[in-house]
Structures are given as C-alpha cells and as structure tokens.
Write a protein that holds these residues in place. Structure first.
Motif, PDB file in Angstrom:
ATOM      1  N   GLN A   1      13.244  14.564   4.107  1.00  0.00           N
ATOM      2  CA  GLN A   1      12.669  13.944   2.910  1.00  0.00           C
ATOM      3  C   GLN A   1      12.467  12.446   3.118  1.00  0.00           C
ATOM      4  O   GLN A   1      11.429  11.877   2.738  1.00  0.00           O
ATOM      5  CB  GLN A   1      13.587  14.198   1.713  1.00  0.00           C
ATOM      6  CG  GLN A   1      12.960  13.825   0.374  1.00  0.00           C
ATOM      7  CD  GLN A   1      13.879  14.155  -0.792  1.00  0.00           C
ATOM      8  OE1 GLN A   1      15.092  14.002  -0.716  1.00  0.00           O
ATOM      9  NE2 GLN A   1      13.295  14.599  -1.896  1.00  0.00           N
ATOM     10  N   LYS A   2      13.437  11.783   3.749  1.00  0.00           N
ATOM     11  CA  LYS A   2      13.323  10.339   3.978  1.00  0.00           C
ATOM     12  C   LYS A   2      12.242  10.040   5.026  1.00  0.00           C
ATOM     13  O   LYS A   2      11.513   9.039   4.911  1.00  0.00           O
ATOM     14  CB  LYS A   2      14.678   9.780   4.417  1.00  0.00           C
ATOM     15  CG  LYS A   2      14.724   8.261   4.562  1.00  0.00           C
ATOM     16  CD  LYS A   2      14.403   7.550   3.259  1.00  0.00           C
ATOM     17  CE  LYS A   2      15.490   7.718   2.231  1.00  0.00           C
ATOM     18  NZ  LYS A   2      15.238   6.889   1.006  1.00  0.00           N
ATOM     19  N   ILE A   3      12.109  10.892   6.035  1.00  0.00           N
ATOM     20  CA  ILE A   3      11.068  10.708   7.053  1.00  0.00           C
ATOM     21  C   ILE A   3       9.680  10.810   6.419  1.00  0.00           C
ATOM     22  O   ILE A   3       8.788  10.007   6.687  1.00  0.00           O
ATOM     23  CB  ILE A   3      11.230  11.758   8.177  1.00  0.00           C
ATOM     24  CG1 ILE A   3      12.462  11.446   9.026  1.00  0.00           C
ATOM     25  CG2 ILE A   3       9.973  11.800   9.061  1.00  0.00           C
ATOM     26  CD1 ILE A   3      12.868  12.564   9.957  1.00  0.00           C
TER      27      ILE A   3
ATOM     28  N   SER B   1       8.202   7.514   9.093  1.00  0.00           N
ATOM     29  CA  SER B   1       8.702   7.025  10.374  1.00  0.00           C
ATOM     30  C   SER B   1      10.128   7.508  10.603  1.00  0.00           C
ATOM     31  O   SER B   1      10.969   7.433   9.706  1.00  0.00           O
ATOM     32  CB  SER B   1       8.665   5.494  10.394  1.00  0.00           C
ATOM     33  OG  SER B   1       9.472   4.961  11.419  1.00  0.00           O
ATOM     34  N   PHE B   2      10.400   8.013  11.835  1.00  0.00           N
ATOM     35  CA  PHE B   2      11.761   8.401  12.184  1.00  0.00           C
ATOM     36  C   PHE B   2      12.677   7.188  12.198  1.00  0.00           C
ATOM     37  O   PHE B   2      13.802   7.234  11.706  1.00  0.00           O
ATOM     38  CB  PHE B   2      11.777   9.084  13.561  1.00  0.00           C
ATOM     39  CG  PHE B   2      11.624  10.566  13.517  1.00  0.00           C
ATOM     40  CD1 PHE B   2      12.708  11.409  13.737  1.00  0.00           C
ATOM     41  CD2 PHE B   2      10.398  11.150  13.244  1.00  0.00           C
ATOM     42  CE1 PHE B   2      12.578  12.785  13.711  1.00  0.00           C
ATOM     43  CE2 PHE B   2      10.243  12.520  13.205  1.00  0.00           C
ATOM     44  CZ  PHE B   2      11.338  13.359  13.440  1.00  0.00           C
ATOM     45  N   SER B   3      12.201   6.084  12.802  1.00  0.00           N
ATOM     46  CA  SER B   3      13.053   4.907  12.958  1.00  0.00           C
ATOM     47  C   SER B   3      13.409   4.284  11.614  1.00  0.00           C
ATOM     48  O   SER B   3      14.561   3.908  11.370  1.00  0.00           O
ATOM     49  CB  SER B   3      12.368   3.872  13.855  1.00  0.00           C
ATOM     50  OG  SER B   3      11.119   3.475  13.313  1.00  0.00           O
ATOM     51  N   LYS B   4      12.420   4.177  10.705  1.00  0.00           N
ATOM     52  CA  LYS B   4      12.691   3.608   9.384  1.00  0.00           C
ATOM     53  C   LYS B   4      13.631   4.511   8.594  1.00  0.00           C
ATOM     54  O   LYS B   4      14.521   4.030   7.886  1.00  0.00           O
ATOM     55  CB  LYS B   4      11.383   3.410   8.623  1.00  0.00           C
ATOM     56  CG  LYS B   4      10.496   2.302   9.178  1.00  0.00           C
ATOM     57  CD  LYS B   4       9.211   2.184   8.371  1.00  0.00           C
ATOM     58  CE  LYS B   4       8.302   1.098   8.943  1.00  0.00           C
ATOM     59  NZ  LYS B   4       7.017   1.007   8.205  1.00  0.00           N
ATOM     60  N   ALA B   5      13.424   5.835   8.698  1.00  0.00           N
ATOM     61  CA  ALA B   5      14.288   6.779   7.985  1.00  0.00           C
ATOM     62  C   ALA B   5      15.714   6.713   8.531  1.00  0.00           C
ATOM     63  O   ALA B   5      16.684   6.755   7.764  1.00  0.00           O
ATOM     64  CB  ALA B   5      13.727   8.191   8.115  1.00  0.00           C
TER      65      ALA B   5
ATOM     66  N   ARG C   1       4.747  13.603  15.594  1.00  0.00           N
ATOM     67  CA  ARG C   1       4.942  12.160  15.779  1.00  0.00           C
ATOM     68  C   ARG C   1       3.696  11.561  16.433  1.00  0.00           C
ATOM     69  O   ARG C   1       3.162  12.117  17.391  1.00  0.00           O
ATOM     70  CB  ARG C   1       6.145  11.880  16.666  1.00  0.00           C
ATOM     71  CG  ARG C   1       7.477  12.236  16.060  1.00  0.00           C
ATOM     72  CD  ARG C   1       8.569  11.575  16.888  1.00  0.00           C
ATOM     73  NE  ARG C   1       9.884  12.092  16.573  1.00  0.00           N
ATOM     74  CZ  ARG C   1      11.016  11.548  17.000  1.00  0.00           C
ATOM     75  NH1 ARG C   1      10.976  10.480  17.769  1.00  0.00           N
ATOM     76  NH2 ARG C   1      12.176  12.067  16.691  1.00  0.00           N
ATOM     77  N   TYR C   2       3.248  10.453  15.879  1.00  0.00           N
ATOM     78  CA  TYR C   2       2.129   9.709  16.436  1.00  0.00           C
ATOM     79  C   TYR C   2       2.559   8.260  16.633  1.00  0.00           C
ATOM     80  O   TYR C   2       3.583   7.822  16.118  1.00  0.00           O
ATOM     81  CB  TYR C   2       0.917   9.764  15.496  1.00  0.00           C
ATOM     82  CG  TYR C   2       0.472  11.167  15.148  1.00  0.00           C
ATOM     83  CD1 TYR C   2      -0.337  11.896  16.005  1.00  0.00           C
ATOM     84  CD2 TYR C   2       0.867  11.756  13.948  1.00  0.00           C
ATOM     85  CE1 TYR C   2      -0.744  13.189  15.689  1.00  0.00           C
ATOM     86  CE2 TYR C   2       0.470  13.043  13.615  1.00  0.00           C
ATOM     87  CZ  TYR C   2      -0.339  13.754  14.488  1.00  0.00           C
ATOM     88  OH  TYR C   2      -0.738  15.019  14.159  1.00  0.00           O
ATOM     89  N   ARG C   3       1.742   7.506  17.364  1.00  0.00           N
ATOM     90  CA  ARG C   3       2.058   6.087  17.539  1.00  0.00           C
ATOM     91  C   ARG C   3       2.068   5.347  16.213  1.00  0.00           C
ATOM     92  O   ARG C   3       2.791   4.375  16.028  1.00  0.00           O
ATOM     93  CB  ARG C   3       1.025   5.435  18.477  1.00  0.00           C
ATOM     94  CG  ARG C   3       1.172   5.855  19.925  1.00  0.00           C
ATOM     95  CD  ARG C   3       0.201   5.077  20.802  1.00  0.00           C
ATOM     96  NE  ARG C   3       0.354   5.427  22.206  1.00  0.00           N
ATOM     97  CZ  ARG C   3      -0.362   4.884  23.183  1.00  0.00           C
ATOM     98  NH1 ARG C   3      -1.274   3.964  22.898  1.00  0.00           N
ATOM     99  NH2 ARG C   3      -0.165   5.247  24.432  1.00  0.00           N
ATOM    100  N   THR C   4       1.232   5.816  15.301  1.00  0.00           N
ATOM    101  CA  THR C   4       1.125   5.143  14.002  1.00  0.00           C
ATOM    102  C   THR C   4       2.154   5.626  12.986  1.00  0.00           C
ATOM    103  O   THR C   4       2.224   5.096  11.883  1.00  0.00           O
ATOM    104  CB  THR C   4      -0.284   5.344  13.423  1.00  0.00           C
ATOM    105  OG1 THR C   4      -0.564   6.759  13.363  1.00  0.00           O
ATOM    106  CG2 THR C   4      -1.328   4.654  14.290  1.00  0.00           C
ATOM    107  N   GLY C   5       2.923   6.656  13.337  1.00  0.00           N
ATOM    108  CA  GLY C   5       3.920   7.152  12.402  1.00  0.00           C
ATOM    109  C   GLY C   5       4.127   8.645  12.513  1.00  0.00           C
ATOM    110  O   GLY C   5       3.778   9.269  13.532  1.00  0.00           O
ATOM    111  N   THR C   6       4.662   9.239  11.467  1.00  0.00           N
ATOM    112  CA  THR C   6       5.003  10.663  11.450  1.00  0.00           C
ATOM    113  C   THR C   6       4.267  11.345  10.313  1.00  0.00           C
ATOM    114  O   THR C   6       4.133  10.793   9.225  1.00  0.00           O
ATOM    115  CB  THR C   6       6.520  10.839  11.263  1.00  0.00           C
ATOM    116  OG1 THR C   6       7.208  10.139  12.298  1.00  0.00           O
ATOM    117  CG2 THR C   6       6.916  12.299  11.310  1.00  0.00           C
ATOM    118  N   LYS C   7       3.802  12.558  10.583  1.00  0.00           N
ATOM    119  CA  LYS C   7       3.069  13.308   9.566  1.00  0.00           C
ATOM    120  C   LYS C   7       3.480  14.774   9.597  1.00  0.00           C
ATOM    121  O   LYS C   7       3.743  15.336  10.665  1.00  0.00           O
ATOM    122  CB  LYS C   7       1.561  13.179   9.810  1.00  0.00           C
ATOM    123  CG  LYS C   7       0.698  13.729   8.698  1.00  0.00           C
ATOM    124  CD  LYS C   7      -0.773  13.453   8.968  1.00  0.00           C
ATOM    125  CE  LYS C   7      -1.647  13.983   7.844  1.00  0.00           C
ATOM    126  NZ  LYS C   7      -3.090  13.727   8.097  1.00  0.00           N
TER     127      LYS C   7
END
Length: 289
Positions: free
Chosen positions: A8-10, A15-19, A48-54
């Motif tokens: 849910q946080k991702i 983003s994995f890192s921000k989550a 996972r992409y360079r621009t984030g997670t979807k």
C-alpha cells in the motif's frame, strides 16, 4: 500483514525506496515482502522502472481488495489504541489547500502539544476525492462543503466569502463590488474542486455562462495566472490571506459564499484521536480565519 501495508505504501509513494524510508525498512526487506506476496498468489504485482514503481495489470485488478484489507487491519489497530488511550494513534484527514495553509498549522501545533504521540497523515484533494477517501477508509474525516456531500455525515464549521480575483489594473477593479454578470465577459480561470463548485453554482443560479478558459487544481497557480493577465477568477477569501500577488480582490453581487464542514462516514467509525481533533476544530471554529 506488513506485506500488505508495504505494498500500500509503495503504491501511495510510487517508489520502493521512499516507501522503505517511510516505514522504517531497508529496500531489501521491502523487496522480500513484495516477492513473498507475489509468490503466495503466483501473480506479479508491481513493475519497477527508472522513473518509479507501477502496478501490473493483474496487480491493479487485485489492489482494491488489498487496500480494503489493509485499511480494515489499520482500523482494528486504531480501535485497540482507542481502548488503550491516546498515548499513540494516527489521524488521517483529507483537506483542501486553503485549510492546509491557514487553519491546520496552529491546530496541529495545539493538538500535538496535548497529544505528542499522535501521528498525522494528511491527504490534500478536492470535494470529490475527499469524499471517496472517506468512503473507502483511506482517511477518517475530511474538509468538504456540505452542499457537495453525498453518503457521508457532516458537521458545519464556518462560512466564508469568496471574492472576485482580478489583474491589478483591470477595469473591473475600479468597482467596489463586481456584478457576476460582468465576469461573464472575461476569460475565467476555474478552481477544480471536483463535482461541486461554489462559483459555478452562483453563475448557474443567475443564468450566467462563464467563459472558462483554464481549469486548475491550485489556488496559488490561479493567482499567478490572474496576475499575468490571463483571466479572472473567484477564490475563497481564506486562501487570499497573506499573499503578495499584484491582483485586485472585490466582493461580488450576488455574493458567493463557501461553507466548510467536517465530513466522515459515521461516528462509530471515527478513531478516538480523530474524535478529539474534531472536538478541537469545533471548539476553535469561531477563532479560525
């Protein structure tokens, strides 16, 4: 359960890192939890992409159920905290920009002085998104116009005027009061507030069709565009406090009013911390700008 909260946080942060940072995990631990969840269901949930997670297509189809499950678990945890008291707790609220800027700072400061262990999660949106967040359990309560409310309970807090916002040297700025009919002739910049707009309601009631050239979701961007001479607008007087834009502000005829209320699903669903914060809001309503 942490795997569902992690997913849910991702999704929320993209983003994995921000989550991981928000939840206090390492990125490796976050990856392991999501991999475990994917292995359990034999479904790839996120890309996972360079621009984030979807979310994947399959993940997007499953996610509403995961979100509901996570919210229900969180509600159980909040109820446990209610029973134990307010040493800890989370208040999830939805707000609009003028409230975020001009009401919340002092209210949060006062509340945190009394309940330092309570955490706030604040979502900024519009009348429509805030109602949806209330209904699906993303937030406990939010600020809405009661006239726009549907399927939720409301407590009216305060009514305020909305003003015509004009370029500094616009011909209409010479008037003490601007007739709404005069604004019909001008390119109009509309604040996007979901399915309900106080200025549009007044325009329609007066049989006026505004010439909407731009629709934006940000009050301050609108003031910048008015300052640049791109059009006129009508904004809440509250958001016009403490601004230094080169614009002129005038009341309208007929006047445009905005009522701000607290909206929530029902009293039983409110965690104790949210009930206490709403009590503070009601107690301070007369003092709020």
């Amino acid at each position: 359960m942490n795997r569902y909260l992690a997913l849910q946080k991702i999704v929320e942060l993209g983003s994995f890192s921000k989550a991981a940072e928000a939840l206090g995990y390492t990125q490796s631990a976050m990856s392991q939890m999501i991999t475990s969840l994917e292995n359990e269901y034999s479904i790839k949930l996120v890309n996972r992409y360079r621009t984030g997670t979807k979310l994947t297509l399959e993940g997007a189809e499953l996610y509403p159920y995961i979100e509901t499950f996570a919210n229900q678990y969180r509600a159980i945890q909040e109820k446990v905290k209610d029973i134990k008291g307010l040493d800890t707790g989370i208040i999830r609220m939805g707000t609009i920009s003028s409230i975020s800027v001009h009401w919340l700072p002092d209210l949060l400061k006062e509340f945190q002085a009394q309940y330092p262990g309570v955490e706030f999660v604040i979502h900024q949106g519009d009348y429509t998104s805030i109602q949806e967040w209330i209904k699906n359990g993303t937030i406990d309560f939010g600020f809405v116009n009661p006239a726009a409310a549907n399927g939720i309970e409301t407590i009216a807090l305060k009514q305020g005027e909305m003003l015509a916002v004009l370029p500094e040297h616009h011909p209409l700025s010479k008037l003490d009061v601007v007739p709404l009919k005069e604004l019909e002739k001008e390119p109009f910049i509309l604040l996007e507030e979901g399915h309900y707009s106080e200025p549009l309601e007044e325009f329609h009631a007066a049989g006026i069709s505004p010439n909407i050239k731009y629709t934006l979701h940000d009050d301050y961007a609108i003031m910048t565009m008015v300052e640049a001479g791109l059009g006129v607008s009508i904004l809440a007087e509250l958001v016009l406090h403490r601004t230094n834009y080169r614009i002129a502000l005038r009341p309208t005829e007929p006047s445009v009013m905005r009522t701000i209320a607290i909206g929530y699903k029902n009293t039983a669903s409110l965690p104790m911390a949210s009930k206490r914060f709403i009590e503070l809001l009601k107690m301070r309503a007369d003092e709020l700008p």
